[in-house]
Design a protein around this motif. Structure first.
Motif, PDB file in Angstrom:
ATOM      1  N   ILE A 132      -9.552   8.697  -4.376  1.00 14.52           N
ATOM      2  CA  ILE A 132      -8.997   7.950  -5.506  1.00 14.52           C
ATOM      3  C   ILE A 132      -8.581   8.923  -6.591  1.00 14.52           C
ATOM      4  CG2 ILE A 132      -9.555   6.313  -7.319  1.00 14.52           C
ATOM      5  CD1 ILE A 132     -11.217   4.813  -5.449  1.00 14.52           C
TER       6      ILE A 132
ATOM      7  N   TRP B 170      -7.511  -7.288   4.972  1.00 12.79           N
ATOM      8  CA  TRP B 170      -7.045  -6.011   5.532  1.00 12.79           C
ATOM      9  C   TRP B 170      -5.619  -6.170   6.053  1.00 12.79           C
ATOM     10  CZ3 TRP B 170     -10.278  -3.623  10.066  1.00 12.79           C
ATOM     11  CH2 TRP B 170      -9.918  -2.291  10.236  1.00 12.79           C
TER      12      TRP B 170
ATOM     13  N   TRP C 185      -2.961  -6.211   3.111  1.00 11.69           N
ATOM     14  CA  TRP C 185      -2.591  -5.008   2.390  1.00 11.69           C
ATOM     15  C   TRP C 185      -2.095  -3.903   3.296  1.00 11.69           C
ATOM     16  CZ3 TRP C 185      -1.712  -6.192  -2.244  1.00 11.69           C
ATOM     17  CH2 TRP C 185      -2.435  -7.224  -2.816  1.00 11.69           C
ATOM     18  N   THR C 186      -1.938  -4.141   4.583  1.00 10.01           N
ATOM     19  CA  THR C 186      -1.410  -3.102   5.452  1.00 10.01           C
ATOM     20  C   THR C 186      -0.007  -3.409   5.924  1.00 10.01           C
ATOM     21  OG1 THR C 186      -3.645  -2.923   6.277  1.00 10.01           O
ATOM     22  CG2 THR C 186      -1.999  -1.658   7.411  1.00 10.01           C
TER      23      THR C 186
ATOM     24  N   TRP D  82      -9.156  -0.420  -3.368  1.00 11.86           N
ATOM     25  CA  TRP D  82      -9.679   0.716  -2.617  1.00 11.86           C
ATOM     26  C   TRP D  82      -8.761   1.109  -1.492  1.00 11.86           C
ATOM     27  CZ3 TRP D  82     -15.240  -1.536  -2.612  1.00 11.86           C
ATOM     28  CH2 TRP D  82     -15.848  -1.202  -3.827  1.00 11.86           C
ATOM     29  N   MET D  83      -8.058   0.142  -0.918  1.00 11.66           N
ATOM     30  CA  MET D  83      -7.121   0.526   0.131  1.00 11.66           C
ATOM     31  C   MET D  83      -5.911   1.238  -0.437  1.00 11.66           C
ATOM     32  SD  MET D  83      -6.935  -2.445   2.848  1.00 11.66           S
ATOM     33  CE  MET D  83      -8.367  -2.874   3.776  1.00 11.66           C
ATOM     34  N   GLN D  84      -5.637   1.029  -1.722  1.00 13.03           N
ATOM     35  CA  GLN D  84      -4.454   1.636  -2.313  1.00 13.03           C
ATOM     36  C   GLN D  84      -4.824   2.849  -3.153  1.00 13.03           C
ATOM     37  OE1 GLN D  84      -3.008  -1.668  -4.427  1.00 13.03           O
ATOM     38  NE2 GLN D  84      -2.044  -2.576  -2.647  1.00 13.03           N
ATOM     39  N   ILE D  85      -5.887   3.503  -2.815  1.00 14.07           N
ATOM     40  CA  ILE D  85      -6.409   4.691  -3.503  1.00 14.07           C
ATOM     41  C   ILE D  85      -6.407   4.536  -5.017  1.00 14.07           C
ATOM     42  CG2 ILE D  85      -6.170   6.426  -1.747  1.00 14.07           C
ATOM     43  CD1 ILE D  85      -3.572   7.259  -2.862  1.00 14.07           C
ATOM     44  N   ARG D  86      -6.945   3.437  -5.496  1.00 14.49           N
ATOM     45  CA  ARG D  86      -7.134   3.314  -6.933  1.00 14.49           C
ATOM     46  C   ARG D  86      -8.407   2.508  -7.141  1.00 14.49           C
ATOM     47  NH1 ARG D  86      -5.150  -1.857  -8.510  1.00 14.49           N
ATOM     48  NH2 ARG D  86      -4.320  -2.877  -6.684  1.00 14.49           N
ATOM     49  N   LEU D  87      -8.892   2.493  -8.371  1.00 12.71           N
ATOM     50  CA  LEU D  87     -10.039   1.659  -8.692  1.00 12.71           C
ATOM     51  C   LEU D  87      -9.521   0.274  -8.996  1.00 12.71           C
ATOM     52  CD1 LEU D  87     -11.459   4.159 -11.238  1.00 12.71           C
ATOM     53  CD2 LEU D  87     -12.415   3.754  -9.018  1.00 12.71           C
TER      54      LEU D  87
ATOM     55  N   VAL E  41     -10.948  -4.927  -2.872  1.00 10.45           N
ATOM     56  CA  VAL E  41     -10.566  -4.456  -1.532  1.00 10.45           C
ATOM     57  C   VAL E  41      -9.162  -3.892  -1.561  1.00 10.45           C
ATOM     58  CG1 VAL E  41      -9.917  -5.287   0.749  1.00 10.45           C
ATOM     59  CG2 VAL E  41     -12.128  -5.852  -0.169  1.00 10.45           C
TER      60      VAL E  41
ATOM     61  N   THR F  20      -7.203   7.950  -9.660  1.00  8.74           N
ATOM     62  CA  THR F  20      -6.962   7.302 -10.945  1.00  8.74           C
ATOM     63  C   THR F  20      -7.626   8.086 -12.052  1.00  8.74           C
ATOM     64  OG1 THR F  20      -7.228   5.277  -9.711  1.00  8.74           O
ATOM     65  CG2 THR F  20      -7.059   5.085 -12.065  1.00  8.74           C
TER      66      THR F  20
ATOM     67  N   PHE G 166      -9.965   2.880   2.592  1.00 10.99           N
ATOM     68  CA  PHE G 166     -10.931   1.947   2.026  1.00 10.99           C
ATOM     69  C   PHE G 166     -12.318   2.570   1.967  1.00 10.99           C
ATOM     70  CE2 PHE G 166     -12.503  -2.053   0.842  1.00 10.99           C
ATOM     71  CZ  PHE G 166     -13.660  -2.295   1.532  1.00 10.99           C
TER      72      PHE G 166
ATOM     73  N   THR H 259       0.785  -1.231   0.000  1.00 14.20           N
ATOM     74  CA  THR H 259       0.000   0.000   0.000  1.00 14.20           C
ATOM     75  C   THR H 259       0.817   1.282   0.000  1.00 14.20           C
ATOM     76  OG1 THR H 259      -1.406  -1.306   1.417  1.00 14.20           O
ATOM     77  CG2 THR H 259      -2.129   0.877   0.941  1.00 14.20           C
TER      78      THR H 259
ATOM     79  N   THR I  61      -5.451   2.412   6.749  1.00 12.30           N
ATOM     80  CA  THR I  61      -5.901   1.722   5.548  1.00 12.30           C
ATOM     81  C   THR I  61      -7.412   1.681   5.486  1.00 12.30           C
ATOM     82  OG1 THR I  61      -4.270   0.182   6.363  1.00 12.30           O
ATOM     83  CG2 THR I  61      -4.928  -0.087   4.138  1.00 12.30           C
TER      84      THR I  61
END
Lengths: 371, 358, 158
Positions: free
Chosen positions: C34, B316, B319-320, B57-62, B54, C36, C28, A131, C24
């Motif tokens: 976002i 969760w 990805w953290t 979204w946690m990585q600020i992307r679609l 999931v 992108t 979420f 991340t 995180t």
């Protein structure tokens, strides 16, 4: 020349890491001798991305060779160009106007922040947390947008020329840099939450890859890799160039000597760069952005050397001129080459998982090493 | 009122009237097998898209958003891709073990489906040692990983498999001790007994602090058992380029991939059953109106809701946090998790005898 | 004491992990963070900065005239021989022979977008355009002729 991969008599296995590997930041081939999980010897094999930049520069004129140095250490491309321009100006004995000096320092510090951001994201990704990489790129994209408006490119900018900078600042520059600083101050504590304070990260980086101060000096390390061991080697403080002697900033030193110390040095350097930008952004003097030079540059016969502090360490540019329009020989002293040579020394006795943490904190960019 | 148990009972009655007992048994076994395989396929598709969304979204992307509305058909595209890939067997690999390993992983996952209660009175096999059965069968997973690593004839795979074997064997202890905490409180190993004993409240609330500690150690141990991050050294992409399943491609890799996700589902189902009440709705003491409303929601929705919540928690984690090194991982187990679980078990036993729980 | 240090270590460790998890979870649930950009779909609204160095072009005015005098400054300034100026002789209105450019050949596949040619031009004949989608299937399409056919130089440009 190449070691045979197989087993030695004591039961050690020899494995290859790279050249194609997700964690080696470029094409680096390491031949590692392992005994179980413990590393006995690391041998880097270089040259996979050697493009003979120094030889190419012998056929280019003094205005033309600067663009190719952007591609050496592509993460601090402004600083590389800056070093070459400084060396040529030293030979020509040309005085750079104050506005150009301030613009150059601003661009350098922005590049330093962008380079450290990418280092931070890539290092977290190597250790397994995917991340923070995206969060780092969000900040880096803001800086890239600022660069794109003024210099026209996002990675290989080619903005510095002997005598100053190529074009004047865009009118939006000040506003955008101030917005970036606001964004950065809001997000910096997230880095502590996600990575620096996390107990898993700390356990993977503390007491890993200890480098003593004497070893750092004897191997020729520079930059954050040496400052993490307490060696004071910031070129901006010791041999100041441009206007660094008039600015107020601290040289960041840590005495731990392990990977965590090197990590903290870079995190604090980012904050110091923000401090420098704050001092300069409202005080850009008016005037020319480029000194008047002849159309065709000819350096007098002799040897000229300048050194700057890139994001990785000390970059030295050495020009030997015979009085013509093209240099006779250019040599670049790259910071990554000396930093890589210490990898074997600090990796002996550690585990394979630690090797990734060590390469990450030494911040190696292989095109810089191979040129 | 239709419910899963009604349908199952009616089907059983109809079958035993139409056919003789042996034939009925065989037909029911076939039907159960088909149902389990169908559940696998559905779970695989759902979990793959859930993980990708999931993580995005946690990585600020679609996440995937091109195939199908909002990317929901992405797993179909992935499955098609894996099916048409060429399945290579490396030179010098042990052919029998190499081809057998993914199937052993799948068989273990299928066997573990048996004692789980998906809805009220809807279990494949309610045996009286249900919890012990789960613990025992999940240990066989190690064999398939070691087979895959050894048979690949590849140094990296072997190292990955060895690390994984050590890790799974160690963490089974903590998982077992956490499960024992619930068993001690309930007094029975049978899964349906454990669920019925939570009719007046889930064990995680009734058992207050020691049960919360048992739950936390269970989640950590189970994340390590299924080789998920932060304990995924066996498949560490940045270090060993995919570890024990480096040499697998095509359908065999799809089986390993699927087996990992189904394993995650199963251990979360076990966790939901033991600690969060299985298919029991959420009752609070004497609030009869509230309890009545909660009873309207079907029990299968409760079960799947709790399981997917636990699956989200495991994703969760992935990805953290970064990865742990092998010696730190074993350190965590033997010096921290195991002593804490053992002391916790003593406290829970004392609690059960002295009736200090709700 | 050993026990207190042990418990403190566990507590600090768990707390640092929970703090990271909270961050995180924030990302979420907050989807407006976002960033992108949906690239092929947003081509209509994509705006690149005016100084973006995409490709070298020669602007022509409404009468199909350009400003290039054929001085070869760009060809000399280019580091790797990307621009080649080809001359032809043409007659001025007074009847004298004058050199003028026939073609300005620009090899896009060799260009490093360093901007030295644009800086070197004394008559502002070339500039950088903001296109960036240069992929082609046939390599010969990348060798471009910068001046339009049948165009000539503007009056009064030196």
């Amino acid at each position: 020349m190449f070691e045979e991969v197989g087993t030695t008599t004591e039961g050690d296995i020899i494995i290859n890491v790279g050249p194609q590997h997700p964690a080696t930041h470029g094409v680096l081939h390491l031949v590692i001798t392992l005994n179980g999980e413990t590393i006995k010897k690391v041998e880097p094999h270089l040259g996979y991305i050697h493009r003979s930049i120094e030889k190419m520069c012998e056929s280019l004129s003094y205005r033309q060779f600067i663009y190719v140095t952007s591609r050496m250490d592509y993460l601090s491309s402004h600083i590389n160009n800056h070093a070459c321009a400084l060396c040529v100006e030293k030979g020509l004995q040309v005085e750079v106007p104050p506005r150009a000096q301030v613009i150059r320092v601003l661009m350098d510090e922005l590049t330093r922040i962008a380079s450290h951001e990418l280092w931070w994201g890539a290092m977290a990704m190597d250790l397994g947390a995917f991340t923070p990489f995206f969060h780092a790129f969000r900040e880096r994209e803001s800086i890239n947008d600022i660069m794109e408006e003024t210099c026209g490119a996002r990675l290989t900018m080619n903005y510095m020329v002997p005598g100053g900078v190529m074009q004047d600042l865009h009118p939006n520059f000040q506003k955008k840099v101030k917005e970036f600083m606001q964004l950065y101050k809001r997000k910096i504590h997230e880095y502590d939450e996600l990575v620096t304070g996390n107990i898993i990260f700390q356990n993977r980086m503390k007491n890993v890859g200890y480098l003593s101060a004497e070893d750092a000096v004897s191997y020729g390390c520079s930059g954050p890799a040496a400052r993490g061991s307490g060696v004071s080697c910031d070129i901006r403080k010791i041999y100041p160039y441009e206007i660094y002697d008039k600015l107020e900033f601290d040289e960041v030193l840590e005495t731990g000597g392990d990977s965590f110390a090197r990590y903290m040095v870079r995190i604090r350097e980012m904050q110091q760069s923000i401090h420098i930008i704050e001092q300069l952004i409202d005080n850009i003097p008016e005037g020319d952005f480029q000194a008047k030079t002849k159309a065709v540059l000819k350096l007098p016969k002799g040897e000229f050397y300048t050194r700057v502090e890139t994001a990785r360490g000390e970059l030295g540019v050495y020009i030997v001129s015979e009085g013509g329009t093209t240099p006779y020989r250019i040599k670049f002293r790259s910071p990554g080459f000396s930093n890589l040579s210490v990898l074997d020394h600090i990796a002996r006795g550690s585990k394979l998982g630690d090797l990734v943490a060590m390469m990450g904190t030494l911040d190696l960019v292989i095109p810089d090493i191979d040129r | 009122m239709w419910s899963f148990s009604n349908i199952a009972n009616n089907l059983h009655k109809w079958l035993s009237e139409t056919f003789n007992p042996t034939m009925t048994l065989i037909i029911e076994m076939v039907l159960a097998g088909v149902a389990v395989i169908g559940l696998f396929a559905a779970l695989g598709l759902v979990l793959v898209i859930m993980e990708r969304k999931v993580s995005a979204w946690m990585q600020i992307r679609l996440g995937p958003n091109r195939v199908g509305p909002k990317g929901m058909l992405q797993s179909l595209a992935d499955t098609l891709k894996l099916l048409v890939k060429e399945g290579l067997t490396p030179n010098g690999a042990d052919k029998l073990l190499f081809n057998l390993a993914p199937f052993v992983a799948m068989i273990v996952a299928m066997l573990l489906m048996a004692p789980i209660a998906f809805a009220k009175d809807f279990q494949l096999w309610d045996l009286n040692i249900g919890v012990l059965y789960v613990s025992a069968i999940s240990s066989i997973m190690v064999i398939s990983i070691l087979m895959a690593g050894w048979a690949s004839n590849n140094k990296y795979s072997l190292m990955g498999a060895m690390r994984s074997g050590a890790q799974i064997v160690s963490y089974e202890l903590s998982a077992g001790l956490s499960i024992l905490a619930v068993v001690v409180m309930t007094g029975s190993l049978q899964v349906s007994d454990i669920i019925y004993s939570q009719a007046d409240g889930w064990w995680i609330f009734k058992g207050h602090i020691p049960m919360v500690i048992a739950f936390v150690t269970f989640i950590i141990a189970v994340t390590a058992e299924t080789n998920r991050a932060p304990f995924d050294l066996a498949e560490a992409e940045s270090e060993l380029t995919a570890g024990f399943h480096t040499e697998y491609s095509g359908m065999k890799f799809a089986l390993f991939f699927l087996a990992e996700y189904v394993n995650v589902f199963i251990v979360c189902a076990i966790g939901a059953t033991l600690f969060l009440g299985g298919w029991m709705p959420f009752h609070i003491g004497n609030w009869t109106q509230f309890n009545h409303v909660m009873d309207y929601i079907p029990s299968s929705i409760w079960f799947f809701g709790k399981t997917f919540f636990l699956i989200f928690v495991i994703m969760w984690f992935r990805w953290t946090f970064p990865r742990l090194r092998i010696d730190q991982l074993l350190n965590l187990e033997w010096k921290y998790l195991l002593p804490i679980s053992m002391i916790n078990l003593l406290i829970v036993t004392a609690m059960a005898i002295l009736k200090w729980h709700f | 004491m050993f026990i207190t240090k042990y418990i403190k270590d566990v507590y600090k460790g768990v707390r640092s992990l929970l703090v990271g998890m909270k961050r995180t979870l924030y990302y979420f649930t907050h989807h407006k963070e976002i960033i992108t950009q949906q690239y092929p779909d947003n081509r209509d609204t994509l705006v690149l900065p005016e100084r973006f160095k995409g490709e070298v072009v020669m602007p022509h005015n409404e009468n199909n005239e350009h400003r290039c005098t054929g001085c070869q400054a760009c060809e000399l300034a280019c580091p790797n021989g990307t621009i080649k100026v080809i001359f032809k002789n043409e007659l001025t209105p007074e009847g004298k022979k004058k050199k003028a450019i026939d073609k300005l050949v620009y090899h896009l596949e060799l260009c490093t977008m360093c901007n030295l040619c644009v800086e070197a031009c004394p008559s502002d004949a070339i500039k950088m355009a903001q296109t960036f989608e240069h992929s082609v299937f046939d390599r010969n399409e990348l060798t471009k002729i910068l001046n339009n056919p049948g165009s000539k130089i503007m009056e009064g440009v030196e």
